[in-house]
Enzyme design. Structure first.
Site, short mmCIF file in Angstrom:
data_model
loop_
_atom_site.label_atom_id
_atom_site.label_comp_id
_atom_site.label_asym_id
_atom_site.label_seq_id
_atom_site.Cartn_x
_atom_site.Cartn_y
_atom_site.Cartn_z
N CYS A 109 22.15 7.19 51.28
CA CYS A 109 21.93 8.22 52.29
C CYS A 109 20.70 7.81 53.07
CB CYS A 109 21.73 9.59 51.63
SG CYS A 109 21.24 10.88 52.80
N CYS A 148 24.31 6.46 59.59
CA CYS A 148 24.44 7.57 58.64
C CYS A 148 25.53 7.23 57.64
CB CYS A 148 24.79 8.84 59.41
SG CYS A 148 25.38 10.20 58.37
#
Lengths: 274, 274
Positions: free
Chosen positions: B186, B74
């Site tokens: 992202c 992440c």
């Protein structure tokens, strides 16, 4: 009798500040303890099980502040977790943000067609549809989850083509269907009021629940004889708690409270430790 | 030597499944333990303090599974919490998703202008800019947080005018500025690859970090002599853990994993009890 204990206002984030604001506007003698679970916001995409666990945790935290009434200002919390709150918190009356909006819409719809937009969890719960049709089973209810609208509020893109296009995307079916009353079923949507009203035109009335919820809080306090006779209330005597520092969100807090809100505290709920 | 312990892949939600997928594609003999903190996803709007607390909690949970390498898939976790993970977890090598993407972009930019889009927290951290300019200080870096893109992925609106308009909104300045290499910073953005590439045209190369991160994992396992010689790996021998039931998100899981992923478990991390 004068009961000077505070009113608890519970939200997953900042949106419930509109409800807090309306409560203090209607009842300037009251004090509020507001709790926004900003560390775990937003709730709208979560499973019912998790929403119930998080909500109950926050409600219990709020009850430590000796509140006389609990107002669940977040639609997702109210849609999914009202029952569990009522089951576990016996000592305090509880109202949610959903029924006041429902009653206002039922009174206003001439064509008996009401629309609702909200988070996935709120729409999945069907709580608006059930509540409306429990009052009048002949009313047709159009429900649509509208997750794109949330970041538009965060980005303050209220007057942008993308906002208009997103509003159109979610609402064209309701416009086609002849809905004449639209409930903004998420406490974060009020800043989009104008772009939504501009999209649906004058045939559809757009309702935001904050004012009706504040009125219901007033009615209940009056009925239970719990109103404060004090003149010692208002925002300066209220407390605003968040589970995380609302970094970069002062402007958002102002957006929802309608005025700068600079004093707040941080409470740790299941935050883990570093 | 053959080390059959699993590789840990950590994410705030589902996006890191792309990294898990690439790892197993490159190294079919390996096993993965994936942990996605779906109960508290998304992390991108949270404060650094909370991101660090949540990330460390999840990393510790993942380390209970006797992993030989921790991959932080992440971007928000890697941007904000890499240091604290390295400080607290001494026994396992850690890599993040950021540096592999950075190195790929630095190698590819001809005009020395790189763009990055990501969450508020990732962009606020400036980690991409710092990492790029540590390699080559003369490279100009354009960073923009792009929160509108996330719900477009959730809504699977990959080929909608709103997606094109949002991509344009976030990227026109980079296009104007002559950026020739764009990092999707992202892990949830890869499904928007085509609409982004379509918006920026052929002058800008769009990079998604999953493949480069998987390659780096392979390099590190080779260098440390930790590769599995087993033929007993792959998705069937891997474990996928989430902190909440990814309700209604099977299609999203498929989106990120590239294939149906029906077997998974739920772990409770600071969930509260009902």
């Amino acid at each position: 009798m004068s009961d000077t204990r505070p009113i608890g206002v519970l939200d997953s984030g900042l949106g419930g500040l509109t409800v807090a604001h309306e409560i203090l506007r209607l009842m300037p003698g009251e004090r509020i303890v507001y709790l926004g679970d900003t560390a775990r916001y937003p709730y709208g995409n979560r499973s019912d099980e998790v929403i119930r666990a998080f909500t109950l945790e926050c409600a219990r935290e709020l009850c430590k502040h000796n509140i006389k009434l609990l107002v669940v200002a977040c639609n997702t919390m109210a849609a999914v977790a009202m029952k569990i709150i009522e089951q576990h918190l016996h000592d305090v009356p509880v109202i949610g943000v959903i029924l006041p909006g429902v009653r206002a819409a039922v009174l206003r719809t001439a064509d008996r067609k009401i629309g609702v937009i909200g988070t996935h969890a709120t729409i999945r719960s069907s709580v608006y549809k059930q509540s409306i049709q429990r009052i009048d089973a002949s009313i047709k209810v159009y429900e649509t989850s509208s997750p794109l609208l949330l970041p538009l509020v965060e980005e303050r893109m209220f007057d942008h083509d993308i906002a208009r296009m997103a509003a159109q995307f979610y609402l064209y079916e309701m416009m086609d269907g002849g809905v004449d009353c639209l409930i903004l079923g998420c406490s974060l949507f009020p800043p989009l009021f104008e772009v939504v009203q501009g999209t649906v035109g004058t045939r559809m009335q757009v309702l935001d629940s904050a004012l009706w919820t504040a009125k219901e809080a007033q009615d209940i306090l009056t009925a239970l004889d719990l109103k404060s006779g004090s003149r010692d209330g208002g925002v300066e005597r209220s407390a605003f708690l968040f589970t995380e520092k609302p970094e970069g969100s002062h402007r958002l807090m102002e957006l929802f409270y309608g005025a700068p809100l600079t004093e707040y505290s941080i409470v740790a709920i299941n935050r883990g430790t570093v």
